[in-house]
Each structure stands twice: as structure tokens, then as C-alpha cells.
Write a protein that holds these residues in place. Structure first.
Motif, PDB file in Angstrom:
ATOM      1  N   SER A  16      -3.048  15.122   9.391  1.00 32.56           N
ATOM      2  CA  SER A  16      -1.786  15.362  10.110  1.00 32.56           C
ATOM      3  C   SER A  16      -1.028  14.059  10.316  1.00 32.56           C
ATOM      4  O   SER A  16       0.203  14.007  10.191  1.00 32.56           O
ATOM      5  CB  SER A  16      -2.070  16.027  11.464  1.00 32.56           C
ATOM      6  N   MET A  17      -1.761  12.998  10.611  1.00 33.43           N
ATOM      7  CA  MET A  17      -1.132  11.691  10.788  1.00 33.43           C
ATOM      8  C   MET A  17      -0.576  11.170   9.467  1.00 33.43           C
ATOM      9  O   MET A  17       0.557  10.671   9.398  1.00 33.43           O
ATOM     10  CB  MET A  17      -2.146  10.700  11.352  1.00 33.43           C
ATOM     11  N   ILE A  18      -1.345  11.303   8.403  1.00 30.43           N
ATOM     12  CA  ILE A  18      -0.908  10.819   7.092  1.00 30.43           C
ATOM     13  C   ILE A  18       0.389  11.505   6.684  1.00 30.43           C
ATOM     14  O   ILE A  18       1.295  10.880   6.114  1.00 30.43           O
ATOM     15  CB  ILE A  18      -2.014  11.053   6.051  1.00 30.43           C
ATOM     16  N   GLU A  19       0.511  12.796   7.009  1.00 30.01           N
ATOM     17  CA  GLU A  19       1.701  13.556   6.639  1.00 30.01           C
ATOM     18  C   GLU A  19       2.974  13.019   7.285  1.00 30.01           C
ATOM     19  O   GLU A  19       4.071  13.234   6.764  1.00 30.01           O
ATOM     20  CB  GLU A  19       1.506  15.026   7.020  1.00 30.01           C
ATOM     21  N   MET A  20       2.848  12.320   8.385  1.00 31.78           N
ATOM     22  CA  MET A  20       4.025  11.775   9.055  1.00 31.78           C
ATOM     23  C   MET A  20       4.699  10.675   8.238  1.00 31.78           C
ATOM     24  O   MET A  20       5.868  10.345   8.480  1.00 31.78           O
ATOM     25  CB  MET A  20       3.635  11.198  10.429  1.00 31.78           C
ATOM     26  N   PHE A  21       4.002  10.131   7.244  1.00 33.43           N
ATOM     27  CA  PHE A  21       4.508   8.949   6.540  1.00 33.43           C
ATOM     28  C   PHE A  21       4.732   9.160   5.048  1.00 33.43           C
ATOM     29  O   PHE A  21       5.059   8.214   4.333  1.00 33.43           O
ATOM     30  CB  PHE A  21       3.530   7.782   6.750  1.00 33.43           C
ATOM     31  N   ARG A  31      -2.283   2.061   3.417  1.00 29.24           N
ATOM     32  CA  ARG A  31      -1.636   0.848   3.935  1.00 29.24           C
ATOM     33  C   ARG A  31      -0.246   0.638   3.353  1.00 29.24           C
ATOM     34  O   ARG A  31       0.553  -0.146   3.880  1.00 29.24           O
ATOM     35  CB  ARG A  31      -2.516  -0.375   3.664  1.00 29.24           C
ATOM     36  N   ASP A  32       0.063   1.329   2.255  1.00 27.84           N
ATOM     37  CA  ASP A  32       1.394   1.215   1.648  1.00 27.84           C
ATOM     38  C   ASP A  32       2.462   1.940   2.457  1.00 27.84           C
ATOM     39  O   ASP A  32       3.654   1.623   2.329  1.00 27.84           O
ATOM     40  CB  ASP A  32       1.380   1.791   0.230  1.00 27.84           C
ATOM     41  N   ILE A  33       2.054   2.918   3.280  1.00 29.92           N
ATOM     42  CA  ILE A  33       3.038   3.731   3.993  1.00 29.92           C
ATOM     43  C   ILE A  33       2.801   3.793   5.504  1.00 29.92           C
ATOM     44  O   ILE A  33       3.719   4.149   6.256  1.00 29.92           O
ATOM     45  CB  ILE A  33       3.083   5.170   3.423  1.00 29.92           C
ATOM     46  N   ILE A  34       1.596   3.461   5.958  1.00 29.41           N
ATOM     47  CA  ILE A  34       1.246   3.572   7.379  1.00 29.41           C
ATOM     48  C   ILE A  34       1.056   2.172   7.962  1.00 29.41           C
ATOM     49  O   ILE A  34       0.394   1.334   7.345  1.00 29.41           O
ATOM     50  CB  ILE A  34      -0.050   4.394   7.566  1.00 29.41           C
ATOM     51  N   PRO A  35       1.614   1.890   9.134  1.00 27.02           N
ATOM     52  CA  PRO A  35       1.428   0.572   9.749  1.00 27.02           C
ATOM     53  C   PRO A  35      -0.061   0.227   9.911  1.00 27.02           C
ATOM     54  O   PRO A  35      -0.875   1.086  10.273  1.00 27.02           O
ATOM     55  CB  PRO A  35       2.115   0.709  11.113  1.00 27.02           C
ATOM     56  N   GLU A  36      -0.380  -1.013   9.647  1.00 23.17           N
ATOM     57  CA  GLU A  36      -1.777  -1.463   9.645  1.00 23.17           C
ATOM     58  C   GLU A  36      -2.481  -1.202  10.969  1.00 23.17           C
ATOM     59  O   GLU A  36      -3.685  -0.933  11.008  1.00 23.17           O
ATOM     60  CB  GLU A  36      -1.833  -2.957   9.303  1.00 23.17           C
ATOM     61  N   CYS A  38      13.255  14.353   5.940  1.00 23.56           N
ATOM     62  CA  CYS A  38      12.012  13.890   6.563  1.00 23.56           C
ATOM     63  C   CYS A  38      12.245  12.549   7.269  1.00 23.56           C
ATOM     64  O   CYS A  38      11.818  12.343   8.407  1.00 23.56           O
ATOM     65  CB  CYS A  38      10.918  13.741   5.507  1.00 23.56           C
ATOM     66  N   GLU A  39      12.940  11.674   6.588  1.00 18.75           N
ATOM     67  CA  GLU A  39      13.242  10.371   7.171  1.00 18.75           C
ATOM     68  C   GLU A  39      14.170  10.514   8.378  1.00 18.75           C
ATOM     69  O   GLU A  39      14.031   9.782   9.376  1.00 18.75           O
ATOM     70  CB  GLU A  39      13.883   9.473   6.115  1.00 18.75           C
ATOM     71  N   GLU A  40      15.085  11.472   8.321  1.00 12.59           N
ATOM     72  CA  GLU A  40      16.048  11.677   9.403  1.00 12.59           C
ATOM     73  C   GLU A  40      15.355  12.059  10.707  1.00 12.59           C
ATOM     74  O   GLU A  40      15.617  11.458  11.757  1.00 12.59           O
ATOM     75  CB  GLU A  40      17.042  12.758   9.001  1.00 12.59           C
ATOM     76  N   ILE A  41      14.460  13.038  10.664  1.00  9.78           N
ATOM     77  CA  ILE A  41      13.801  13.431  11.913  1.00  9.78           C
ATOM     78  C   ILE A  41      12.790  12.380  12.353  1.00  9.78           C
ATOM     79  O   ILE A  41      12.617  12.146  13.552  1.00  9.78           O
ATOM     80  CB  ILE A  41      13.136  14.821  11.827  1.00  9.78           C
ATOM     81  N   PHE A  42      12.158  11.710  11.399  1.00  9.61           N
ATOM     82  CA  PHE A  42      11.230  10.635  11.788  1.00  9.61           C
ATOM     83  C   PHE A  42      11.984   9.558  12.563  1.00  9.61           C
ATOM     84  O   PHE A  42      11.509   9.066  13.589  1.00  9.61           O
ATOM     85  CB  PHE A  42      10.565  10.028  10.553  1.00  9.61           C
ATOM     86  N   HIS A  71       7.119  10.407   3.423  1.00 13.58           N
ATOM     87  CA  HIS A  71       8.478  10.104   2.974  1.00 13.58           C
ATOM     88  C   HIS A  71       8.684   8.611   2.709  1.00 13.58           C
ATOM     89  O   HIS A  71       9.693   8.222   2.125  1.00 13.58           O
ATOM     90  CB  HIS A  71       9.501  10.583   4.008  1.00 13.58           C
ATOM     91  N   ARG A  72       7.731   7.775   3.110  1.00  8.63           N
ATOM     92  CA  ARG A  72       7.834   6.338   2.902  1.00  8.63           C
ATOM     93  C   ARG A  72       7.293   5.879   1.544  1.00  8.63           C
ATOM     94  O   ARG A  72       7.302   4.685   1.235  1.00  8.63           O
ATOM     95  CB  ARG A  72       7.075   5.591   4.010  1.00  8.63           C
ATOM     96  N   ILE A  73       6.796   6.794   0.748  1.00  7.78           N
ATOM     97  CA  ILE A  73       6.250   6.428  -0.558  1.00  7.78           C
ATOM     98  C   ILE A  73       7.336   5.776  -1.413  1.00  7.78           C
ATOM     99  O   ILE A  73       8.425   6.321  -1.588  1.00  7.78           O
ATOM    100  CB  ILE A  73       5.688   7.669  -1.280  1.00  7.78           C
ATOM    101  N   GLU A  74       7.026   4.602  -1.934  1.00  8.41           N
ATOM    102  CA  GLU A  74       8.002   3.872  -2.742  1.00  8.41           C
ATOM    103  C   GLU A  74       8.330   4.655  -4.010  1.00  8.41           C
ATOM    104  O   GLU A  74       7.440   5.108  -4.732  1.00  8.41           O
ATOM    105  CB  GLU A  74       7.452   2.495  -3.122  1.00  8.41           C
ATOM    106  N   GLY A  75       9.624   4.818  -4.266  1.00  8.56           N
ATOM    107  CA  GLY A  75      10.063   5.486  -5.477  1.00  8.56           C
ATOM    108  C   GLY A  75      10.000   6.997  -5.427  1.00  8.56           C
ATOM    109  O   GLY A  75      10.244   7.660  -6.447  1.00  8.56           O
TER     110      GLY A  75
END
Length: 295
Positions: free
Chosen positions: A94-99, A80-85, A186-190, A101-105
Motif C-alpha cells: 500500500s505504501m509502495i503504491e503511493m509513489f 529507493r528510486d521513487i520512495i524517500p530513503e 496521481c501526482e495531482e492528488i499526491f 507515479h514517480r517512476i522516471e519516464g
């Protein structure tokens, strides 16, 4: 650089309840089986990759975190810290891997480990990044009918599209090893392909999914990768004996190893698990800084 590890414990009753509620039925897949080897991955990181700044452990919920983990030393990241609720819970790596790059810090440079991949010998920082670029091997594959090849081509095609390239009858496939990545790319292509990525998300694996290859392919086609194979050995529990695997662990000839789980009976699992743990314990017996000392 940082390390990101995705982890699941299929024995967790709270996780199992989520799975049964969302997916239906019992979660019996090899993808969710816990071999109790996470501690040896962490010990290997401390011993063989001393340049790692921080370890991020990505899990579905708090109940997934092993009780021996020192949360002051390991950054626990919940889905829930990186993937929309709206897209949770999910049981799709595979889905988890899409996010990730959103890990804080998260550091700009990071290594992504599945929990079946282990460092086995000392390596230097420049093995994974050369002149600021990730270093990893690629090889070409032709289009095919298997679910895995479709996933490879899905990710390859979207990476090409994001860079304005034409489609092709072949794709590149990265090594099956820990993946060196650049957070900014990662953020750029996302950001470029967010609509397509979000439309592809499913709670369990599906032919519509992209996976982490999307990011690696994007870096590769954009000229931001050094295409150089990492020292790695891959074992499948379907094709290799436990004696051979244990022999490699105690006398490694490559720097990394992936030990791929397969469908097997509970009886076989219970018979070979102690041998695997025993081999790791023989070479990595000392607790790491990532483990909580109960004393």
C-alpha cells in the motif's frame, strides 16, 4: 501506455535479512510468496497487450530481480528510486503504491498490475482508456469493521476531501483487476494531500494506510473515469480448486484473471504450484522479449 508491476520474492536472502532486521521474525506471509509466474504475466502482456510501450518492474533491491529478466527490455525500478530513503526498507505494498507515479519516464497512461494478475485474451487499447479517461468498474460498499473496509474508506475519504466533497456512509471500491491510471492525476492528488499521505506511511500494513484506491477514487469523483467493468475473473486459492483454475487458464472466458494467494501449508503450496505453472506453460510456452535468452 506503460505497465507497472510490483513484485517481491520472499525467498531472496538479502530481502529476508532486511525484513528480519526491520520487522522482526521470519517473513512467512502469503504476501511475499513467489509462485514463479511473473514470466507468464510478461508473456501475456506481450501476446495480448501489444500496444504496451514499456514495462516497469518495481522491486525492493537488485537481488529481487529474477535472473531471467532482460533488463534492456524491462525497466527495473528500485524502491529507493521513487520512495524517500527515510521510509526504507518497506514491506508494505500500500505504501509502495503511493509513489508509482514517480517512476522516471513513466507514460501518462499506465496499467498497474499486482504480480497475481494476468492477461488471458487479446484486448484493444480502448478497453482500458476511453476518450483519454481510464475505464474500470466500481461498486459501492457500506462502512464496516474489517481491516480491508477501513482501508477502502480511508482512501475514499481522502479522495473526497481533496475534491472538497463531504464524507459519506458509503465508499466506492474499484474492481480487483489491473488498474488503468493517469500519471498527472496521481501526482495531482499526491501534491494536494502529501502531508497526510506521508504521515500514513508504515513499513508493514497498518490501519492508517491508504492504497492505490486513493488515486482511482480521486479520478472517479473528479469525473475522470469511465465507470465500465473490465472483463475479469477472480479466483481465491481458498475457495477454488486448482483444477478449476487450470481449466480457466487453458480455456479463458474473460480477458483478465487474478489468482489470489491465501494462507496455506508449505506442503500444499509445493503440491499445487507445478499445476499452476503447467497450465500457464500450456497457453504461453514461448519466451517473451522481456526474458533474457541464455543462449
Amino acid at each position: 501506455m506503460d505497465v507497472v508491476i510490483t513484485y517481491v520474492d520472499g525467498n531472496d536472502p538479502f530481502w529476508k535479512a532486511d525484513y528480519e532486521r526491520v520487522v522482526g521474525g521470519e517473513a512467512l506471509s502469503k504476501r511475499f510468496r513467489d509462485w514463479d509466474t511473473l514470466r507468464y504475466l510478461l508473456r501475456g502482456i506481450e501476446k495480448f497487450l501489444p500496444f504496451v510501450r514499456k514495462v516497469h518492474l518495481v522491486v525492493a533491491r537488485e537481488s529481487q530481480v529474477p535472473e531471467w529478466i532482460d533488463k534492456d527490455a524491462v525497466h527495473v525500478v528500485l524502491h529507493r528510486d521513487i520512495i524517500p530513503e527515510a521510509y526504507l526498507p518497506t514491506f508494505n505494498s500500500s505504501m509502495i503504491e503511493m509513489f508509482l507515479h514517480r517512476i522516471e519516464g513513466l507514460d501518462e497512461r499506465f496499467l498497474y498490475f499486482n504480480d497475481d494478475m494476468f492477461p488471458m485474451r487479446p484486448v484493444s487499447e480502448d478497453v482500458f482508456f476511453k476518450d483519454g479517461k481510464p475505464a474500470i468498474g466500481f461498486h459501492k460498499v457500506m462502512i464496516g469493521a474489517s481491516a480491508y473496509k477501513k482501508l477502502v474508506f480511508m482512501s475514499d475519504s481522502l479522495a473526497r476531501e481533496a475534491l472538497g466533497m463531504r464524507k459519506c456512509l458509503f465508499a466506492v471500491r474499484p474492481q480487483h483487476v489491473c488498474s488503468p491510471m493517469l500519471r498527472s492525476l496521481c501526482e495531482e492528488i499526491f501534491t494536494k494531500e502529501e502531508d497526510k499521505i506521508m504521515a500514513s506511511l508504515t513499513p508493514i500494513r497498518d490501519k492508517r494506510n491508504y492504497n492505490q484506491y486513493l488515486f482511482l477514487d480521486y479520478m472517479y469523483y473528479g469525473g475522470n473515469v469511465v465507470p465500465r467493468p473490465l472483463s475479469n475473473k477472480h479466483f481465491s486459492l481458498a475457495a477454488s480448486s486448482m483444477g478449476r483454475i487450470a481449466g480457466f487458464i487453458t480455456h479463458p472466458t474473460e480477458s483478465m484473471v487474478c489468482i489470489n494467494d491465501v494462507s496455506m501449508s508449505e506442503r500444499r503450496f509445493q503440491s499445487i504450484k507445478p499445476r499452476l505453472i503447467g497450465a500457464f506453460e500450456a497457453v504461453l510456452p514461448e519466451e517473451s522479449k522481456y526474458e533474457r535468452n541464455p543462449n
